[in-house]
Each structure stands twice: as C-alpha cells, then as structure tokens.
Design a protein around this motif. Structure first.
Motif, short mmCIF file in Angstrom:
data_model
loop_
_atom_site.label_atom_id
_atom_site.label_comp_id
_atom_site.label_asym_id
_atom_site.label_seq_id
_atom_site.Cartn_x
_atom_site.Cartn_y
_atom_site.Cartn_z
N PHE A 134 5.44 1.64 17.10
CA PHE A 134 5.14 0.40 16.46
C PHE A 134 5.73 -0.78 17.28
O PHE A 134 6.78 -0.76 17.40
N ALA B 153 0.34 0.27 16.69
CA ALA B 153 -0.05 -0.34 15.69
C ALA B 153 1.13 -1.53 15.64
O ALA B 153 2.39 -1.22 16.09
N LEU C 205 3.18 -4.89 13.42
CA LEU C 205 3.78 -5.57 12.19
C LEU C 205 4.09 -7.01 12.89
O LEU C 205 5.05 -7.00 13.58
N MET D 75 -3.07 -3.87 12.71
CA MET D 75 -1.96 -4.80 12.62
C MET D 75 -1.55 -5.04 11.22
O MET D 75 -2.92 -4.83 10.27
N VAL D 76 -0.52 -5.31 10.65
CA VAL D 76 -0.46 -6.01 9.40
C VAL D 76 0.18 -7.37 9.57
O VAL D 76 1.27 -7.48 10.36
N LEU E 94 5.01 -3.64 3.22
CA LEU E 94 4.72 -3.69 4.81
C LEU E 94 4.70 -2.04 5.27
O LEU E 94 3.97 -1.97 6.26
N LEU F 258 1.30 -0.64 6.85
CA LEU F 258 1.29 -0.54 8.48
C LEU F 258 0.88 0.91 8.38
O LEU F 258 0.10 1.24 9.74
N THR G 227 -2.76 1.42 7.99
CA THR G 227 -3.64 0.72 9.07
C THR G 227 -3.69 1.36 10.30
O THR G 227 -4.69 1.82 10.85
N TRP G 228 -2.52 1.92 10.54
CA TRP G 228 -2.50 2.70 11.63
C TRP G 228 -3.24 3.98 11.84
O TRP G 228 -3.86 4.41 12.57
#
Length: 386
Positions: free
Chosen positions: A196, A270, A272, A289-290, A337, A341, A344-345
């Motif tokens: 990450f 991914a 952040l 991404m976030v 968060l 994350l 999303t990943w």
C-alpha cells in the motif's frame, strides 16, 4: 506591448504540481526559443531547466482560507516585490501556474501595465466562486486549461482558452509495471502480501493533519493483512523528518522513500492519498485508491457552502461519476479509511469497467501538454506584437 528583443518569461508556481507543469513548459519554450530567460518563483524541477527562483517555492505552499491568514503579510510582501521587479524590467510575458489566489491579483496589475499575462491551470470557477470569471477576464490574456470540461465557461465569457491536457498523461505510460517499480525502489525482498502506498501530502500542514490518520489506518489494515507493506514517499527532507516523528509517536512501521512518489504509486497494489494532483497521477498509473482530506473546520464549513460540484478528486470530476471513494473531513477516520482501502484493493482487479474508464481518461488527457502550451503562448505573443 511589443515583444522585447530579449525573450524573458516570469513564471510563478506555488507547489509541487505547478513545478512539474512549469518545468515541462520551460523545456518546450526553450526548444522553440533557445535564448529565452526564465525566472520568478518555482521549484527544483523548474530550476533544473535553468529557471532562476527569486523566492523558495515552499513560501507560497499554503492551503485553506483560514490557514492563509497566518502567512498573509509574507505573501503580500512577496507579491509586491515581484510586481515591482516586473515593472522595472518588463518580461515578455507573465505566466502564473495554478495558485490563483496569489497569481491572479498579480496578473491583473501586470496586464493593466501592458504586460501579456497567461494563467496555466484553470481555477475551479466551474465548481465554486463562479463570479471569479469576471476578474479572470480582467487579469489574463490566455488561459491554459488542463481538462476539457473546463472550456465552456471561458467560451461563454469570451476569454481566450486552450485545453492542453496534462503533462502527467504524456509522461506516464498506459500500462505501468509494479514489479519494475519495486525493483527501482529496492523492494524485491518484501513480504508477499499487499503493498500500500500512503501519500499524506507534500505540505507541512496537510501532513500534520493527514499523516496521523493515515498511519492509524495502516495499523488497522495490518491487523487484517499481517504481511502488508506500507510505502510512504516524503516530498523533501523536512517532510521525511515530520513523517518519521509521526510514525514513532504512533509506534508504526513503514518504508520511507525520498521523493519518487510516482514510482511508489506504481509499486503499490492500492493507494491512500490526500486529494489533489496525486489522485490524477494514481489514476494514470491505473491503481485503486481512496482519496481523503481534512482542513480547518472553519475552512471546510465555508467551502462546503460554496462548492457547486459533488466531487473533489480529479478522477471523479473527469468521469462525472464516483470512480474512487472520497472520505473527507469527519468521514476521514482511521476505521473508515482502512475499510475502504481494503475494499477498493480487493475489488479493483476484477472491475474491468473501472480499469477501462481509467484508460479512457488517460487517452483523453494525453495531448502533449508542454508543446501545446508553449505554442499557445507564442501564438498569443505574436498577436500582441502585431
């Protein structure tokens, strides 16, 4: 005003993203005008192109309505000195790169003095404070916009505008190699778990606000993904020291990397990150991404009432839909968060529709930005000289 015999441009960039654009523009102007001189305010990338920065760029790097107040006297002083210098030795053109609250008032006074003025990166007049368009018209001779959706408001008000695309879209390949990036960073021996990238910003204030949140989110992710590796690029030596102190305070571990934020993003599974140009870069390297951000509560309350668009991140604005999660202000908690994350990943690899949209947007923005911008500026100057 006639173009002077010595071609000399005064450029002002206030942050790292502007430094990237400025360096690319200078390189293309130099190719067309080899004897041109470049000075003003810029960062290390612009200086590497032979640019002379009269003030360190980081003196302009402040964000937020309330946050600016503490630096107002210094900022006004810098602008006053720059204006006086331009009057004493008028440049061929003044080019403000982003930082509109600093550059637009300066451009307006210089235009009134007969100096051609250009602004590179459209202010977000389509999103908030739309009445600024009238001041923009009085301040500049040419707007260089990055994105197609920005053009209509300038056409509506008869302001010369050219969409040049974004230099990042020109520089970043359509496919990015995570393995190659990890090799560049010397990370071949890391755990086989997810990687990450954590990007809490490049300014001191945003790192102070966001890094503690992001690092607490890292710790929560580590509880669920024991083999996870976290990479944090530090924009400069000062930010590295700041991040190291926050990591130590939180009793957390991450691999700190000097600069190389794009390589870090390419190496990641991914990302952040703080809202800003980094979100566009993450989209261009095709990583999930976030996006998150926090500002002073009063700043947020004021901006929330003024903003007219539903998104803050460039991927979502470009797509006009939610491609990437945005967790802002009170929603930006470590738990939120971490959860988003991980979600999303895990979902990105199988989401071919979002990957295709990333690629479509990349193609839309790849326009050879530096060449387009340089040609537009010279064309404007030739018209002015007639």
């Amino acid at each position: 005003m006639q173009v002077t015999s010595v071609t000399r441009y005064v450029l002002v960039a206030g942050e790292a993203s502007g430094d990237i654009l400025g360096a690319n523009l200078i390189a293309h102007l130099k190719a067309l005008q080899p004897d041109a001189i470049f000075e003003g305010i810029g960062g290390p990338l612009m200086e590497a192109q032979g640019f002379k920065s009269l003030v360190p760029m980081d003196r302009l790097s402040v964000m937020g309505l309330v946050e600016v107040l503490g630096r107002l006297r210094e900022l006004l002083g810098i602008r006053k000195r720059l204006y006086a210098a331009c009057l004493q030795n008028p440049p061929t053109a003044f080019i403000g790169i982003d930082s509109p609250d600093f550059n637009m008032p300066l451009a307006r006074k210089l235009k009134q003095a007969g100096i051609p003025t250009v602004h590179y990166v459209s202010p977000s007049v389509w999103a908030w404070r739309q009445k600024r368009i009238f001041n923009i018209k009085k301040s500049i001779d040419l707007m260089l916009a990055l994105f197609p959706f920005e053009l209509p408001i300038y056409h509506q008000h008869d302001i010369p505008v050219v969409c040049v695309g974004h230099t990042l879209a020109d520089d970043i390949p359509f496919e990015s190699d995570a393995g190659g990036a990890r090799q560049v960073l010397g990370l071949e021996g890391i755990n086989k778990g997810p990687v990450f990238a954590i990007l809490p910003g490049s300014r001191e204030g945003e790192v102070a606000r966001l890094a503690p949140l992001f690092i607490e989110a890292m710790k929560l992710i580590k509880q669920k993904e024991a083999n996870a590796t976290f990479l944090i690029p530090a924009a400069n030596a000062e930010r590295r020291l700041q991040i190291e102190a926050i990591l130590q305070e939180a009793n957390a571990e991450a691999i700190l990397i000097n600069g190389q934020s794009r390589t870090v993003m390419m190496a990641a599974d991914a990302i952040l990150l703080a809202s800003g140009t980094a979100a566009l870069e993450a989209m261009l390297v095709k990583r999930p991404m976030v996006v998150s951000y926090r500002v002073n509560k009063l700043t947020y309350a004021i901006m929330k009432r003024m903003v007219k668009v539903p998104y803050v991140s460039l991927p979502n604005l470009l797509a006009n839909e939610t491609l990437v999660p945005e967790l802002l202000q009170d929603a930006a908690t470590p738990a939120n968060l971490a959860t988003r994350l991980l979600q999303t990943w895990r979902s990105f690899t199988g989401d071919k529709a979002i990957q295709a949209k990333y690629l479509d947007l990349h193609k839309l923005l790849r326009r050879d930005a530096g060449e387009q911008a340089a040609q537009a500026i010279i064309s404007m100057l030739n018209k002015e000289a007639k």
